[in-house]
Write an enzyme that holds these catalytic residues in place. Structure first.
Site, mmCIF file in Angstrom:
data_model
loop_
_atom_site.group_PDB
_atom_site.id
_atom_site.type_symbol
_atom_site.label_atom_id
_atom_site.label_comp_id
_atom_site.label_asym_id
_atom_site.label_seq_id
_atom_site.Cartn_x
_atom_site.Cartn_y
_atom_site.Cartn_z
ATOM 1 N N GLN A 27 0.825 -1.208 0.000
ATOM 2 C CA GLN A 27 0.000 0.000 0.000
ATOM 3 C C GLN A 27 0.863 1.264 0.000
ATOM 4 O OE1 GLN A 27 -0.322 -2.662 2.175
ATOM 5 N NE2 GLN A 27 -2.373 -2.622 3.099
ATOM 6 N N GLN A 87 0.178 -0.589 -5.893
ATOM 7 C CA GLN A 87 -0.992 -0.913 -5.073
ATOM 8 C C GLN A 87 -1.509 0.349 -4.396
ATOM 9 O OE1 GLN A 87 -0.514 -4.252 -2.415
ATOM 10 N NE2 GLN A 87 -2.353 -3.784 -1.248
ATOM 11 N N ASP A 88 -2.841 0.557 -4.479
ATOM 12 C CA ASP A 88 -3.490 1.691 -3.807
ATOM 13 C C ASP A 88 -3.001 3.048 -4.316
ATOM 14 O OD1 ASP A 88 -4.695 -0.294 -2.396
ATOM 15 O OD2 ASP A 88 -3.988 0.317 -0.422
ATOM 16 N N ASP A 141 -5.939 -2.995 -6.494
ATOM 17 C CA ASP A 141 -6.889 -2.074 -5.849
ATOM 18 C C ASP A 141 -6.485 -0.622 -6.062
ATOM 19 O OD1 ASP A 141 -7.955 -4.456 -4.870
ATOM 20 O OD2 ASP A 141 -7.015 -4.247 -2.901
ATOM 21 N N ARG A 174 -12.926 -5.661 -6.977
ATOM 22 C CA ARG A 174 -13.306 -6.624 -5.943
ATOM 23 C C ARG A 174 -13.876 -5.863 -4.751
ATOM 24 N NH1 ARG A 174 -8.007 -8.925 -2.756
ATOM 25 N NH2 ARG A 174 -6.798 -7.002 -2.627
#
Length: 534
Positions: A328, A350-351, A372, A440
């Protein structure tokens, strides 16, 4: 008890005599947590009398629940402050970092809930109230997520008050959502939805239009330039100097000349109507590398964080260079209501882009990431954007979105409209080695709609990926409408109850800028181009 029964009977008789339909009326018994509602709200305060109409009763209920929720937010904040003062933390103690997040988040909720409690409650402003209540729930969830980032305990265990706060927000959301369906009866309403803070003044449109067309010049209030030709050499210095000047309604413009600015920047809650203009994507770059692996919470890892209402960014790149192995690592976080990002680029893994809460609009932006990488609980529309999926670590799957709606009455969700989803240059040669999915469910009521967009062939036939087991698969809302490209075929999509292939324009219209974001009431004043409908 006998008196209460008599009062309720009188209420029922009054409804029958006056022939009113109260199907939309929300009482404590109909809220998600009725015991908590009755604990904080006296039912005798809500009995109908001949001079009180349905709208007035619902408004009274809204006021009572908002004030109860506000009071609980202040109690939670006091307990968090006590926990900070009680323990002695080492400089690298991650519990301290998570607590700092919680204090900031609950201070934000207190500000917004107090704004609701002090405002003139009306049915026409219910959408504004849903937005701010949803943001308070997002703040609560983010507080907990900070502890989960570090594998620490959740405050729901030792502090029941934290749980009570989220339940009170859910009750307030339910009552406010019920009010949306009730037609206004007061002559004070204008027939259209009222903005809680009022519309932007007309002069902002004139200034914004000139600036957005590229004529910055002497119209900027401050200039940032690394070579010393401006007022400041760093963006953070300019933001600090602008704090006092950005507490009113006036548009405040910061021009950031081309260059690579290695810093973490925060636009605070009280800084309103800030516009930041660069020299173009990949010319004005803000970059840093905070990440969870090195001790930052996801919330605090953002290279650029903005909380001030009415923020606009144009022609800039926001980047987090921590890399995929650091997990993250946020490039930009926005929890600013009515924030707009126009011709901006967001780069990470990520993120990447934390669309945390409130109303947000992205137009002609480039977004890069792996896992994500568009996430949060905002009401956000991404229009005419290019979404680039990068090469992840081995054994990782790419998931473009992870929306965090945790209550069915929140008005939040992500809409990707008239955009392009494709492989970034580093993934293109090996895209067959990695599964790529549209999203998701991070939280149980996750909501994401992709419509009239081009989906390249890298998208897996299933389209969507579970989070864990069957978590949220019945309660999510994932929709696709009139997409094209090799990844747009819906025949092999997931068979979840919450997945929808939308077949009518009427269904898709619910997720346009006008219907979903109410953008027609605030985006035109900024001068940013947008499509209001499909």
């Amino acid at each position: 008890m006998k008196m209460l029964h008599c009062l309720l009977l009188f209420s029922l008789l009054f409804m029958i005599i006056h022939g009113k339909s109260f199907n939309n009326f929300m009482s404590c018994s109909q809220t998600p947590y009725p015991d908590l509602c009755f604990h904080y709200i006296n039912p005798n305060d809500n009995v109908l009398t001949a001079d009180i109409d349905e709208t007035s009763v619902i408004t009274r209920y809204q006021n009572l629940t908002i004030r109860a929720t506000l009071n609980q937010a202040m109690v939670v904040h006091d307990h968090l402050r006590f926990a900070m003062d009680l323990d002695s933390f080492d400089d690298d103690d991650r519990t301290k970092f998570a607590l700092i997040d919680c204090l900031e988040l609950y201070e934000d909720s207190i500000t917004e809930l107090n704004r609701l409690a002090m405002s003139s409650m009306s049915v026409n402003s219910s959408i504004d109230h849903l937005t701010l209540l949803s943001a308070s729930l997002a703040n609560h969830q983010t507080c907990q997520d900070g502890f989960r980032d570090f594998g620490l305990f959740s405050f729901d265990d030792p502090f029941q008050i934290l749980s009570n706060f989220s339940k009170l927000v859910s009750n307030s959301l339910a009552i406010t959502k019920a009010a949306v369906a009730v037609p206004p009866t007061s002559s004070s309403t204008s027939g259209g939805r009222r903005l809680l803070g009022g519309s932007f003044p007309q002069w902002i449109y004139d200034v914004d239009r000139i600036l957005l067309q590229g004529t910055v010049g002497n119209r900027a209030d401050m200039v940032v330039a690394q070579d010393g030709s401006g007022d400041f050499r760093t963006i953070s210095e300019a933001v600090t100097a602008a704090e006092d000047a950005t507490k009113g309604c006036r548009r405040f413009v910061i021009y950031v000349k081309g260059g690579i600015y290695k810093e973490n920047v925060v636009i605070k809650k009280g800084m309103k109507n800030v516009m930041m203009i660069g020299d173009g994507m990949d010319r004005t770059i803000v970059t840093a590398m905070k990440n969870v692996q090195d001790g930052s919470t996801t919330f605090q890892s953002a290279t650029f964080a903005v909380a001030g209402e009415g923020f606009i960014a144009k022609d800039m790149t926001f980047e987090n260079t921590a890399g995929p192995e650091k997990h993250q690592a946020v490039a930009l976080r926005s929890n600013a209501d009515r924030s707009i990002f126009y011709r901006c680029s967001f780069k990470g893994y990520q993120d990447t882009l934390y669309a945390h809460s409130n109303r947000q609009f992205y137009r002609e932006c480039h977004i890069y990431g792996t896992v994500d990488f568009i996430f949060g609980d905002a009401v956000a529309v991404f229009q005419n954007c290019n979404i680039f999926v990068r090469k992840p670590m081995m054994n990782q799957k790419n998931t473009i979105t992870a929306h965090a709606r945790s209550d069915p009455n929140e008005n939040t969700g992500f809409v990707i409209h008239n955009s392009v989803i494709q492989a970034a240059p580093d993934l293109k040669p090996v895209e067959g080695l990695y599964g790529t999915y549209l999203g998701r469910p991070w939280k149980p009521y996750s909501r994401t709609v992709i419509m009239k967009s081009f989906l390249d062939g890298l998208i897996e036939p299933a389209g969507w990926l579970p989070w864990a087991g069957d978590f949220g698969l019945r309660t999510v809302y994932y929709g696709e409408f009139m997409n094209t490209g090799g990844g747009a075929y819906t025949k092999g999509r997931v068979q979840w109850p919450g997945y929808h292939v939308m077949t009518s324009a009427a269904e898709a219209e619910r997720f346009t800028v006008e219907s979903f974001l109410e953008g027609g009431s605030w985006i035109p004043a900024t001068g940013v181009p947008f499509a209001n409908g499909l």
